[in-house]
Write a protein that holds these residues in place. Structure first.
Motif, PDB file in Angstrom:
ATOM      1  N   LEU A   1       0.849  -1.011  -0.154  1.00  0.00           N
ATOM      2  CA  LEU A   1      -0.128   0.041   0.025  1.00  0.00           C
ATOM      3  C   LEU A   1       0.777   1.292  -0.168  1.00  0.00           C
ATOM      4  O   LEU A   1       0.688   2.079  -0.752  1.00  0.00           O
ATOM      5  CB  LEU A   1      -0.823   0.105   1.111  1.00  0.00           C
ATOM      6  N   ARG A   2       1.820   1.293   0.960  1.00  0.00           N
ATOM      7  CA  ARG A   2       2.661   2.360   0.938  1.00  0.00           C
ATOM      8  C   ARG A   2       3.411   2.852  -0.558  1.00  0.00           C
ATOM      9  O   ARG A   2       3.553   3.871  -1.231  1.00  0.00           O
ATOM     10  CB  ARG A   2       4.012   2.076   2.081  1.00  0.00           C
ATOM     11  N   ARG A   3       3.839   1.411  -1.276  1.00  0.00           N
ATOM     12  CA  ARG A   3       4.412   1.789  -2.501  1.00  0.00           C
ATOM     13  C   ARG A   3       3.591   2.305  -3.552  1.00  0.00           C
ATOM     14  O   ARG A   3       3.776   3.145  -4.377  1.00  0.00           O
ATOM     15  CB  ARG A   3       4.820   0.350  -2.926  1.00  0.00           C
ATOM     16  N   ASP A   4       2.239   1.870  -3.523  1.00  0.00           N
ATOM     17  CA  ASP A   4       1.178   2.284  -4.533  1.00  0.00           C
ATOM     18  C   ASP A   4       0.978   3.831  -4.318  1.00  0.00           C
ATOM     19  O   ASP A   4       0.781   4.647  -5.265  1.00  0.00           O
ATOM     20  CB  ASP A   4      -0.101   1.417  -4.500  1.00  0.00           C
ATOM     21  N   ILE A   5       0.805   4.160  -3.028  1.00  0.00           N
ATOM     22  CA  ILE A   5       0.594   5.588  -2.824  1.00  0.00           C
ATOM     23  C   ILE A   5       1.849   6.553  -3.051  1.00  0.00           C
ATOM     24  O   ILE A   5       1.833   7.539  -3.622  1.00  0.00           O
ATOM     25  CB  ILE A   5       0.198   5.704  -1.259  1.00  0.00           C
ATOM     26  N   ALA A   6       2.778   5.790  -2.755  1.00  0.00           N
ATOM     27  CA  ALA A   6       4.312   6.639  -2.967  1.00  0.00           C
ATOM     28  C   ALA A   6       4.406   6.795  -4.586  1.00  0.00           C
ATOM     29  O   ALA A   6       4.709   8.131  -5.158  1.00  0.00           O
ATOM     30  CB  ALA A   6       5.532   5.902  -2.595  1.00  0.00           C
TER      31      ALA A   6
ATOM     32  N   ALA B   1       3.617   7.488   3.103  1.00  0.00           N
ATOM     33  CA  ALA B   1       4.243   7.622   1.747  1.00  0.00           C
ATOM     34  C   ALA B   1       4.606   8.866   1.208  1.00  0.00           C
ATOM     35  O   ALA B   1       5.489   8.907   0.321  1.00  0.00           O
ATOM     36  CB  ALA B   1       3.083   7.009   0.790  1.00  0.00           C
ATOM     37  N   ALA B   2       3.927  10.039   2.035  1.00  0.00           N
ATOM     38  CA  ALA B   2       4.540  11.383   1.663  1.00  0.00           C
ATOM     39  C   ALA B   2       6.296  11.517   1.781  1.00  0.00           C
ATOM     40  O   ALA B   2       6.583  12.292   1.236  1.00  0.00           O
ATOM     41  CB  ALA B   2       3.861  12.126   2.251  1.00  0.00           C
ATOM     42  N   ALA B   3       6.694  10.735   2.845  1.00  0.00           N
ATOM     43  CA  ALA B   3       8.023  10.573   2.897  1.00  0.00           C
ATOM     44  C   ALA B   3       8.882   9.513   2.033  1.00  0.00           C
ATOM     45  O   ALA B   3       9.636   9.960   1.277  1.00  0.00           O
ATOM     46  CB  ALA B   3       8.306  10.311   4.351  1.00  0.00           C
ATOM     47  N   ASP B   4       8.100   8.416   1.804  1.00  0.00           N
ATOM     48  CA  ASP B   4       8.411   7.584   1.076  1.00  0.00           C
ATOM     49  C   ASP B   4       8.815   7.966  -0.400  1.00  0.00           C
ATOM     50  O   ASP B   4       9.921   7.776  -0.955  1.00  0.00           O
ATOM     51  CB  ASP B   4       7.707   6.183   0.917  1.00  0.00           C
ATOM     52  N   ALA B   5       7.692   8.808  -0.990  1.00  0.00           N
ATOM     53  CA  ALA B   5       8.233   9.387  -2.235  1.00  0.00           C
ATOM     54  C   ALA B   5       9.164  10.081  -2.493  1.00  0.00           C
ATOM     55  O   ALA B   5       9.759  10.382  -3.482  1.00  0.00           O
ATOM     56  CB  ALA B   5       6.850  10.201  -2.491  1.00  0.00           C
ATOM     57  N   GLY B   6       9.772  10.590  -1.504  1.00  0.00           N
ATOM     58  CA  GLY B   6      11.045  11.455  -1.656  1.00  0.00           C
ATOM     59  C   GLY B   6      12.227  10.852  -1.467  1.00  0.00           C
ATOM     60  O   GLY B   6      13.518  11.429  -1.708  1.00  0.00           O
ATOM     61  N   ASN B   7      12.241   9.587  -1.041  1.00  0.00           N
ATOM     62  CA  ASN B   7      13.490   9.042  -0.597  1.00  0.00           C
ATOM     63  C   ASN B   7      13.746   7.788  -1.862  1.00  0.00           C
ATOM     64  O   ASN B   7      13.047   6.788  -2.111  1.00  0.00           O
ATOM     65  CB  ASN B   7      13.311   8.013   0.736  1.00  0.00           C
TER      66      ASN B   7
ATOM     67  N   ALA C   1      11.879   4.309  -9.343  1.00  0.00           N
ATOM     68  CA  ALA C   1      12.518   4.889 -10.299  1.00  0.00           C
ATOM     69  C   ALA C   1      12.792   4.392 -11.427  1.00  0.00           C
ATOM     70  O   ALA C   1      12.890   4.885 -12.666  1.00  0.00           O
ATOM     71  CB  ALA C   1      13.956   5.438  -9.598  1.00  0.00           C
ATOM     72  N   GLU C   2      12.984   2.765 -11.374  1.00  0.00           N
ATOM     73  CA  GLU C   2      13.357   2.094 -12.678  1.00  0.00           C
ATOM     74  C   GLU C   2      12.256   2.189 -13.618  1.00  0.00           C
ATOM     75  O   GLU C   2      12.393   1.995 -14.744  1.00  0.00           O
ATOM     76  CB  GLU C   2      13.571   0.920 -12.247  1.00  0.00           C
TER      77      GLU C   2
ATOM     78  N   GLU D   1      10.682   9.257 -10.742  1.00  0.00           N
ATOM     79  CA  GLU D   1      11.606   9.840 -10.186  1.00  0.00           C
ATOM     80  C   GLU D   1      11.076  10.355  -8.819  1.00  0.00           C
ATOM     81  O   GLU D   1       9.909  10.605  -8.540  1.00  0.00           O
ATOM     82  CB  GLU D   1      12.292  10.947 -10.823  1.00  0.00           C
ATOM     83  N   PRO D   2      11.972  10.293  -7.781  1.00  0.00           N
ATOM     84  CA  PRO D   2      11.587  10.821  -6.535  1.00  0.00           C
ATOM     85  C   PRO D   2      11.101  12.361  -6.413  1.00  0.00           C
ATOM     86  O   PRO D   2      11.502  13.121  -7.134  1.00  0.00           O
ATOM     87  CB  PRO D   2      12.961  10.812  -5.544  1.00  0.00           C
ATOM     88  N   TRP D   3      10.144  12.137  -5.481  1.00  0.00           N
ATOM     89  CA  TRP D   3       9.368  13.766  -5.288  1.00  0.00           C
ATOM     90  C   TRP D   3       9.483  14.049  -3.765  1.00  0.00           C
ATOM     91  O   TRP D   3       8.725  13.460  -3.236  1.00  0.00           O
ATOM     92  CB  TRP D   3       7.925  13.770  -5.773  1.00  0.00           C
ATOM     93  N   ASN D   4      10.258  15.012  -3.446  1.00  0.00           N
ATOM     94  CA  ASN D   4      10.411  15.314  -1.959  1.00  0.00           C
ATOM     95  C   ASN D   4       9.626  16.749  -1.950  1.00  0.00           C
ATOM     96  O   ASN D   4       9.799  17.499  -0.964  1.00  0.00           O
ATOM     97  CB  ASN D   4      11.590  15.428  -1.587  1.00  0.00           C
ATOM     98  N   GLY D   5       8.726  17.025  -2.849  1.00  0.00           N
ATOM     99  CA  GLY D   5       8.006  18.464  -2.655  1.00  0.00           C
ATOM    100  C   GLY D   5       6.839  18.626  -1.946  1.00  0.00           C
ATOM    101  O   GLY D   5       5.975  19.598  -1.805  1.00  0.00           O
ATOM    102  N   VAL D   6       6.557  17.354  -1.231  1.00  0.00           N
ATOM    103  CA  VAL D   6       4.913  17.369  -0.500  1.00  0.00           C
ATOM    104  C   VAL D   6       5.364  18.374   0.809  1.00  0.00           C
ATOM    105  O   VAL D   6       6.350  17.928   1.559  1.00  0.00           O
ATOM    106  CB  VAL D   6       4.615  16.135   0.051  1.00  0.00           C
ATOM    107  N   ARG D   7       4.678  19.637   0.989  1.00  0.00           N
ATOM    108  CA  ARG D   7       4.972  20.454   2.190  1.00  0.00           C
ATOM    109  C   ARG D   7       4.063  19.931   3.240  1.00  0.00           C
ATOM    110  O   ARG D   7       4.635  20.131   4.643  1.00  0.00           O
ATOM    111  CB  ARG D   7       4.721  21.899   1.966  1.00  0.00           C
ATOM    112  N   ARG D   8       2.775  19.391   3.204  1.00  0.00           N
ATOM    113  CA  ARG D   8       2.114  19.282   4.176  1.00  0.00           C
ATOM    114  C   ARG D   8       1.044  17.855   3.549  1.00  0.00           C
ATOM    115  O   ARG D   8       0.528  17.785   2.595  1.00  0.00           O
ATOM    116  CB  ARG D   8       0.990  20.513   4.550  1.00  0.00           C
ATOM    117  N   VAL D   9       0.813  17.146   4.629  1.00  0.00           N
ATOM    118  CA  VAL D   9      -0.444  16.182   4.581  1.00  0.00           C
ATOM    119  C   VAL D   9      -1.532  16.666   5.671  1.00  0.00           C
ATOM    120  O   VAL D   9      -1.437  17.011   6.701  1.00  0.00           O
ATOM    121  CB  VAL D   9      -0.021  14.865   5.022  1.00  0.00           C
ATOM    122  N   ALA D  10      -2.528  16.914   4.784  1.00  0.00           N
ATOM    123  CA  ALA D  10      -3.877  17.561   5.545  1.00  0.00           C
ATOM    124  C   ALA D  10      -4.795  16.342   5.955  1.00  0.00           C
ATOM    125  O   ALA D  10      -5.476  15.748   5.022  1.00  0.00           O
ATOM    126  CB  ALA D  10      -4.619  18.639   4.891  1.00  0.00           C
TER     127      ALA D  10
END
Length: 247
Positions: free
Chosen positions: A103-108, A148-154, A162-163, A167-176
């Motif tokens: 689930l984390r992978r799919d959301i990331a 996953a908001a953190a997983d997406a940037g790592n 990435a394969e 590509e990683p996205w570390n641009g999430v500023r907030r989770v509401a």
């Protein structure tokens, strides 16, 4: 005796252009925060929806094979009512979503695909305000979305993404988090409330299975009560409340 001071909700920051809403089922967003989404799309912001399931186990009188496609159609119409055209389904099984790596992978992956600055989800805690038990699906998806908001940037977590070109996205500023019993911020619901009513009404099959009340009366009463519930803490204005986690 001095009355206890009511902690006011802060306006949700508007320093973003793209949002991604991640929830478990069709109708989760419409019961929670579509009045805010309508106001955002009116202002030219981009909002996309990702749903873990198609809600196929949500109506007792309908076989899942019939219910899933029907609820998907209702969800797409519901999203369109508040200006959202991108609706994706992850095809986890309704009612038995498992919190975990899949689930984390799919959301990331979805976060990497859409590259939002703001991520929305629904109450991930065990209860609704300590008075009603939450469903395992909501808990799993809400918690996995926060992670996953953190997983997406790592790049070293789920390197296979990435394969696949994500590509990683570390641009999430907030989770509401909508529906939280510990909200911190809010959005004025007034501009988007009528469209939120229309949006929830698109889930007519589900609503008619849920209540014998007239659907429009039920929807209007529910959304009016929920947005008025935050008004005392938001300058008297009906509001959609969120618990905001900064990153």
């Amino acid at each position: 005796m001095t009355e206890p001071k009511i902690t006011q909700l802060q306006p949700l920051p508007d320093d973003w252009q793209r949002a991604l809403a991640v929830v478990a089922h069709p109708d989760d967003l419409e019961y929670g925060c579509s009045a805010a989404i309508a106001a955002w799309t009116d202002a030219g912001r981009e909002v996309a929806y990702v749903l873990a399931t198609r809600g196929e186990a949500g109506i007792d009188t309908l076989d899942p094979a019939v219910c899933g496609p029907l609820r998907e159609r209702e969800q797409r119409a519901s999203a369109a009512a508040v200006g959202v055209t991108t609706v994706e389904f992850l095809d986890h099984r309704d009612g038995v979503i498992e919190y975990g790596l899949a689930l984390r992978r799919d959301i990331a992956a979805a976060i990497r695909r859409h590259r939002p600055e703001l991520v929305l989800t629904l109450n991930h805690r065990d209860t609704w305000g300590g008075v009603a038990w939450n469903t395992p699906d909501h808990v799993a998806v809400g918690r996995a979305t926060l992670d996953a908001a953190a997983d997406a940037g790592n790049r070293w977590i789920f390197p296979e993404l990435a394969e696949q070109g994500l590509e990683p996205w570390n641009g999430v500023r907030r989770v509401a988090v909508a529906g939280s019993s510990s909200p911190t911020h809010a959005v004025d619901a007034t501009p988007g409330l009528e469209r939120a009513v229309r949006s929830l009404l698109e889930h007519r099959t589900y609503i008619e299975a849920l209540t014998k009340q007239d659907p429009e009366t039920y929807v209007r009463d529910f959304l009016t009560a929920s947005t008025q519930g935050a008004a005392e803490r938001f300058g008297g204005k009906p509001a959609v409340a969120f618990e905001v986690f900064s990153r």
